[in-house]
Design an enzyme around this catalytic site. Structure first.
Site, short mmCIF file in Angstrom:
data_model
loop_
_atom_site.label_atom_id
_atom_site.label_comp_id
_atom_site.label_asym_id
_atom_site.label_seq_id
_atom_site.Cartn_x
_atom_site.Cartn_y
_atom_site.Cartn_z
N HIS A 96 2.92 -14.59 5.54
CA HIS A 96 3.30 -14.14 4.19
C HIS A 96 2.46 -12.95 3.74
O HIS A 96 2.28 -12.73 2.54
CB HIS A 96 3.18 -15.26 3.15
N LYS B 236 -4.27 14.64 2.33
CA LYS B 236 -3.37 13.67 2.97
C LYS B 236 -3.34 13.74 4.49
O LYS B 236 -3.39 14.80 5.09
CB LYS B 236 -1.93 13.86 2.45
N SER C 30 0.19 17.03 4.11
CA SER C 30 1.06 17.21 2.96
C SER C 30 1.03 18.67 2.54
O SER C 30 0.02 19.36 2.70
CB SER C 30 0.56 16.33 1.80
N GLU D 221 5.77 5.71 10.78
CA GLU D 221 6.86 5.55 9.80
C GLU D 221 8.23 5.79 10.44
O GLU D 221 9.19 5.08 10.14
CB GLU D 221 6.67 6.55 8.65
#
Ligand code: ARG
Length: 464
Positions: A162, A289, A283, A296
């Site tokens: 969980h 960043k 970025s 992803e």
């Protein structure tokens, strides 16, 4: 060349007027099926040779066709020949090049054959080879997981259920879970290959052929284990494409879950892993960043692969026997899936291989997290207490700790016994995450001896 003068299609006699440009645009599959040219030539050579061997065509004619096809293949390979991009499909393009090479004799190649059994054969051949490469890529990422697991044997971190801290585990154990997922993917693709090993050629358009051909000869030449037993099934079956797409979708779900963990673990909130510069991007506005794009996209690209499976299932579900043009939609779904996997698997492999795991950070995440509570309950069970009662008591202890802002680690034995008198009977009350991990010596457990055995099993499967 057809009666309407077009060298771009293999039919025409029946038609008084040419097809509209819009029809052509919809109907044309060359843009994507041209990548099967090697398989088309290979299958046509086998077919032509068989026509000669069975006497359906005179030997010299069959040999001239096969030689012509070999020359076409060599020309395409070295770039001295090119397929006409206006061709209706790859089969038309290759026959056109053969005609340019050997003249009207090329027209005899299609004796006892239809594009329906031809395309099913080419596509199976293509996919059989493509899947072999995929199995290789899977073995590579498995190998990397194994190497990293072995290196990280001493690192421990919270195991989650969980997404809540559950019990401590070895990082090696966690990483090897993916080894076994990819192992099942490899097994699935190998099972698929055995089932797909069937030659459709010989089915003709749908009903077989009146020529005395021997498909078994073609099967042998092309390396198919058997010949399809039913011509109608042979030309209308796309199970092999659906089954490949299902195996690919499951494989992408595994890539996606690994990608998701790398995304989570590389966030500052977790801080378990630093991904290398070679698999991250920056970025355009935020100079600080470093984004985990590869991880992803391993997650995001699962969407299109699952979509490809859903797409082709939907195309096939209402089709009457036998071949229908709808089935041409099988190619893009399969090719897009292959291209996606060919890119995602090596990128994910590189991400794992170049990742730096922060052992200290992972160990710190275990501090005060109650993840050894099960061990404490198990200790009570060893005194003879029923597990349900032990569970209740330790649960109460955890609640009391939470209420007092304490954790199990900083409670001494005396404190514990004061809170739960039943703990008096337990020896060695303080349980470290290391001891917890080491106590799980069951065959699939996370103790060093179990994980080392697991590593040996994994190595054996890779032939190491
Ligand atoms: N391009 C077609 C396909 O991919 C193969 C040709 C079969 N065409 C036909 N008119 N029977 O399915």
């Amino acid at each position: 060349m057809t009666s309407d003068g077009s060298p771009h299609r293999l039919w025409g006699g029946r038609f008084a007027a040419p097809v509209d440009e819009i029809t052509e645009r919809l109907n044309n599959s060359f843009a994507y099926d041209s990548r099967m040219w090697r398989e088309d030539i290979q299958a046509s050579i086998a077919h032509a040779e068989m026509l000669g061997e069975t006497g359906v065509l005179p030997k010299e004619e069959a040999a001239a066709i096969a030689d012509g096809l070999r020359e076409v293949g060599a020309g395409l390979e070295d770039g001295t020949l090119a397929m006409d991009p206006r061709s209706e499909d790859v089969h038309t393009a290759i026959e056109g090049l053969l005609r340019a090479k050997i003249g009207p004799l090329a027209g005899k190649l299609h004796t006892a054959r239809s594009r329906n059994d031809q395309v099913a054969t080419d596509f199976r051949l293509y996919l059989k080879h493509a899947v072999e490469r995929l199995v290789e890529l899977l073995a590579q990422i498995q190998h990397t997981l194994l190497v990293v697991a072995e290196r990280e044997m001493d690192a421990i971190l919270p195991g989650y259920t969980h997404l809540q801290h559950a019990q401590p585990v070895r990082l090696a154990h966690h990483l090897l879970a993916y080894f076994w997922m990819f192992q099942r993917d490899r097994d699935r693709l190998r099972d698929w290959a055995a089932r797909t090993d069937e030659l459709p050629l010989g089915a003709g358009a749908l009903a077989g052929t009146s020529f005395g051909i021997e498909p078994a000869i073609v099967a042998r030449k092309l390396g198919f284990a058997r010949v399809a037993p039913n011509s109608m099934d042979a030309v209308s079956d796309r199970d092999f494409a659906l089954e490949f797409l299902s195996a690919a979708a499951i494989l992408m779900v595994h890539c996606s879950r690994l990608g998701e963990e790398l995304v989570l673990w590389s966030s500052p909130e977790f801080g378990f892993v630093t991904l290398a510069d070679c698999v991250t991007t920056g970025s355009s506005i935020m100079p600080q960043k470093k984004n985990p794009d590869v991880a992803e996209l391993a997650r995001g690209k699962a969407g299109r692969v699952i979509g490809n499976l859903m797409g082709l299932l939907t195309v096939m579900k209402g089709l009457p026997l036998t071949y229908n043009k709808d089935m041409q939609e099988d190619k893009e779904a399969v090719f897009d899936t292959l291209d996606t996997l060919y890119t995602v698997l090596p990128a994910l492999e590189l991400s794992v291989r170049t990742a730096t795991f922060d052992r200290l950070r992972m160990r710190q995440a275990l501090a005060g997290d109650f993840s050894t509570a099960t061990d404490l309950a198990d200790a009570l069970v060893r005194t003879g207490m029923p597990f349900r009662q032990a569970h209740e008591l330790v649960g109460r202890l955890v609640r009391l700790c939470v209420e007092r802002g304490r954790c199990l680690d900083d409670l001494g034995s005396a404190d514990m016994v004061a809170l739960v008198p039943e703990l008096m009977a337990v020896e060695g009350l303080s349980m470290t995450p290391e001891a917890s991990v080491e106590s799980r010596r069951t065959p699939s457990g996370t103790a060093r001896s179990s994980v080392e055995r697991q590593l040996q099993q994994a190595k054996a499967l890779l032939g190491l």
